[in-house]
Write an enzyme that holds these catalytic residues in place. Structure first.
Site, PDB file in Angstrom:
ATOM      1  N   GLU A  72       7.773   7.219   0.402  1.00 34.77           N
ATOM      2  CA  GLU A  72       7.238   8.564   0.589  1.00 34.77           C
ATOM      3  C   GLU A  72       7.949   9.301   1.720  1.00 34.77           C
ATOM      4  O   GLU A  72       8.041  10.530   1.717  1.00 34.77           O
ATOM      5  CB  GLU A  72       5.726   8.486   0.873  1.00 34.77           C
ATOM      6  CG  GLU A  72       4.983   9.772   0.567  1.00 34.77           C
ATOM      7  CD  GLU A  72       3.487   9.566   0.505  1.00 34.77           C
ATOM      8  OE1 GLU A  72       2.918   9.666  -0.593  1.00 34.77           O
ATOM      9  OE2 GLU A  72       2.885   9.292   1.561  1.00 34.77           O
ATOM     10  N   HIS A 117      11.414 -17.174  -8.527  1.00 32.09           N
ATOM     11  CA  HIS A 117      11.187 -17.501  -9.928  1.00 32.09           C
ATOM     12  C   HIS A 117      10.809 -16.259 -10.730  1.00 32.09           C
ATOM     13  O   HIS A 117      10.212 -16.368 -11.803  1.00 32.09           O
ATOM     14  CB  HIS A 117      10.100 -18.567 -10.038  1.00 32.09           C
ATOM     15  CG  HIS A 117      10.440 -19.824  -9.303  1.00 32.09           C
ATOM     16  ND1 HIS A 117      11.135 -20.865  -9.873  1.00 32.09           N
ATOM     17  CD2 HIS A 117      10.215 -20.187  -8.012  1.00 32.09           C
ATOM     18  CE1 HIS A 117      11.312 -21.823  -8.979  1.00 32.09           C
ATOM     19  NE2 HIS A 117      10.759 -21.444  -7.841  1.00 32.09           N
ATOM     20  N   LYS A 157      -0.746  16.576  -7.851  1.00 31.53           N
ATOM     21  CA  LYS A 157      -2.094  16.852  -7.338  1.00 31.53           C
ATOM     22  C   LYS A 157      -2.578  18.216  -7.820  1.00 31.53           C
ATOM     23  O   LYS A 157      -3.738  18.377  -8.220  1.00 31.53           O
ATOM     24  CB  LYS A 157      -2.085  16.833  -5.813  1.00 31.53           C
ATOM     25  CG  LYS A 157      -2.070  15.461  -5.185  1.00 31.53           C
ATOM     26  CD  LYS A 157      -2.183  15.603  -3.677  1.00 31.53           C
ATOM     27  CE  LYS A 157      -2.226  14.258  -2.990  1.00 31.53           C
ATOM     28  NZ  LYS A 157      -2.335  14.398  -1.522  1.00 31.53           N
TER      29      LYS A 157
END
Length: 466
Positions: free
Chosen positions: A292, A321, A432
């Site tokens: 961000e 793995h 938003k």
């Protein structure tokens, strides 16, 4: 006054340099970065001095530490559970503290002490189950939002407030506290209207840089963790990160090596990989901080640059793995930062055995983990894939505080090196705005129409369904 910290922490970047790996930086490339590093550090510290950047001095706020400790001491003993209502920077740091210092999250209900719950999403799956299991009279809700209006948090606040009111009536206010902007915002208004306990997120500290404020420290204190130790470690690292000599500034080295590997060698992915389960949640906190802050479309002059090294969380040895195949043989677009913990509170000896497993007898599980780290790091280096290692003595409050500050300072310095604003997030606001329109928030009516019109025009032929 905070006692001197007992820190042992180092940043080893040998495997990010040409001497250590064919894919490393040339020493000349690194040394040439000294002037730009100095300018970047000076720019960050100038903002600290003029008060526009508050995270740097947060660890030295003794008054905050005392206020938090005093509040935690006043929380009634019958409060067994704390519901932290927050998302992103209002939750990830708290989760990292709890993971590192309170023990394995899998044992939350098996260990003594107050339980901290972080239902940090508007998906109701976790919160609904918590409200079914918890008792209002034994629960304290803590709403955390810098702006006070974060939609996910606001929705949870309304749900939990109603739950507390049904269980406690007018006494719900005794079981509700907020951490928010000192002066404005819906949570601040709610606190004033109902005389709720309230703590400040300083106006010059953004959410993703707020773990060393009441945002992260208040839940930790209520869980009985060593908040003073976290602050001591962070304050000590803050002093070291003031050094104008690049080679002696760990945040500077982390920022410079990362940005140079990105710009000069195309390594635009930064993997954080601690070899410690207790630091697993720290990687999620780092992902938000790095992404961000540094993922920006324009530089300070308004030019389109679209910079930002992509952060990737990993955990050793689990991801040997999983992701390591990609790290080892995939595109050469990554730099890894390992975290190596030297001392652990517990180890398990491996019994002697015959047959195929015989070579393990006499070792310990930590011995296996250490061998995996060292082997993986060298294998990467030999193939020209650079890495750095943050070495810490142990996972305790002081070292955790130092890690928080190290990555925060490195992020701020990297922002200056990229010539972008590391402290805003304009890319988050577009989504938003459209969500607010769909939810009927006043002033966002046009946004709702935008979504509905776009969805009505969306092609319907590109869909596979059963």
């Amino acid at each position: 006054m905070l006692a001197p910290p007992m820190l042992k922490i180092a940043l080893d970047y040998a495997y990010a340099m040409r001497d250590g790996t064919p894919g490393g930086l040339d020493r000349v490339e690194f040394d040439r970065a000294q002037p730009s590093f100095e300018a970047a550090l000076d720019a960050v510290l100038a903002k600290v001095t003029d008060g526009t950047l508050g995270f740097w001095d947060a660890p030295a706020d003794a008054a905050l530490g005392k206020a938090i400790a005093d509040f935690a001491a006043r929380v009634p003993a019958e409060v067994e559970d704390v519901l932290v209502l927050g998302i992103g920077g209002s939750s990830l740091g708290t989760r990292a503290i709890m993971n590192a210092l309170a023990g394995p999250p899998e044992l939350t209900y098996a260990r003594p002490g107050r339980r901290i719950h972080l239902p940090d999403n508007s998906d109701p799956w976790v919160l609904a189950e918590l409200l079914r299991l918890l008792a209002p009279g034994k629960t304290l809700a803590l709403a955390v939002s810098k702006s006070g209006g974060t939609v996910e948090t606001a929705a949870q606040v309304l749900v939990v407030r109603e739950w507390l009111e049904k269980g406690l009536g007018a006494k719900w206010t005794e079981r509700f506290a907020v951490v928010t902007d000192p002066n404005v915002g819906p949570l601040r208004e709610m606190a004033r209207a109902h005389d709720l306990a309230a703590f400040d997120v300083p106006s010059n500290i953004g959410g993703r840089f707020s773990v060393l404020t009441a945002v992260g420290l208040l839940p930790a204190a209520m869980a009985g963790l060593d908040v003073a130790g976290v602050l001591r470690g962070a304050a000590s690292m803050a002093e070291q990160c003031r050094s104008r000599q690049l080679a002696s500034n760990p945040a500077g080295v982390l920022a410079v090596v990362s940005t140079l590997q990105h710009r000069l060698h195309g390594r635009n992915i930064h993997v954080l990989m601690p070899y410690a389960d207790s630091l697993r949640s720290l990687t999620a906190w780092f992902v938000q901080l790095w992404a961000e802050s540094l993922g920006k479309r324009t530089d300070r002059a308004g030019r389109t640059v679209e910079v930002g090294p992509t952060p990737v969380p990993a955990i050793g040895a689990t991801d040997q793995h999983a992701q390591m195949q990609l790290f080892m043989e995939g595109p050469r677009d990554k730099i890894l930062t390992f975290i190596d913990v030297k001392e652990r509170p517990v180890d398990l000896p491996i019994p002697k055995a015959d047959g195929a497993f015989g070579y393990l007898g006499g070792h310990t599980l930590l011995g296996v983990l250490d061998a995996e780290l060292r082997g993986t790091r060298l294998a990467l280096a030999r193939d020209g894939r650079p890495s750095m290692t943050v070495e810490i003595e142990r996972v305790d409050a002081e070292h955790l505080g130092a890690l928080f500050f190290l990555f925060e300072a490195a992020t701020a310095i990297a922002g200056e090196l990229y010539d972008i604003n590391a402290f805003d997030q304009p890319g988050v606001e577009a989504g938003k705005r459209l969500a607010f329109g769909l939810l009927g928030r006043k002033g966002f009516e046009d946004a709702r129409k935008e979504v509905e019109d776009a969805e009505a025009c969306r092609p319907t032929s590109y869909r596979v369904a059963t």
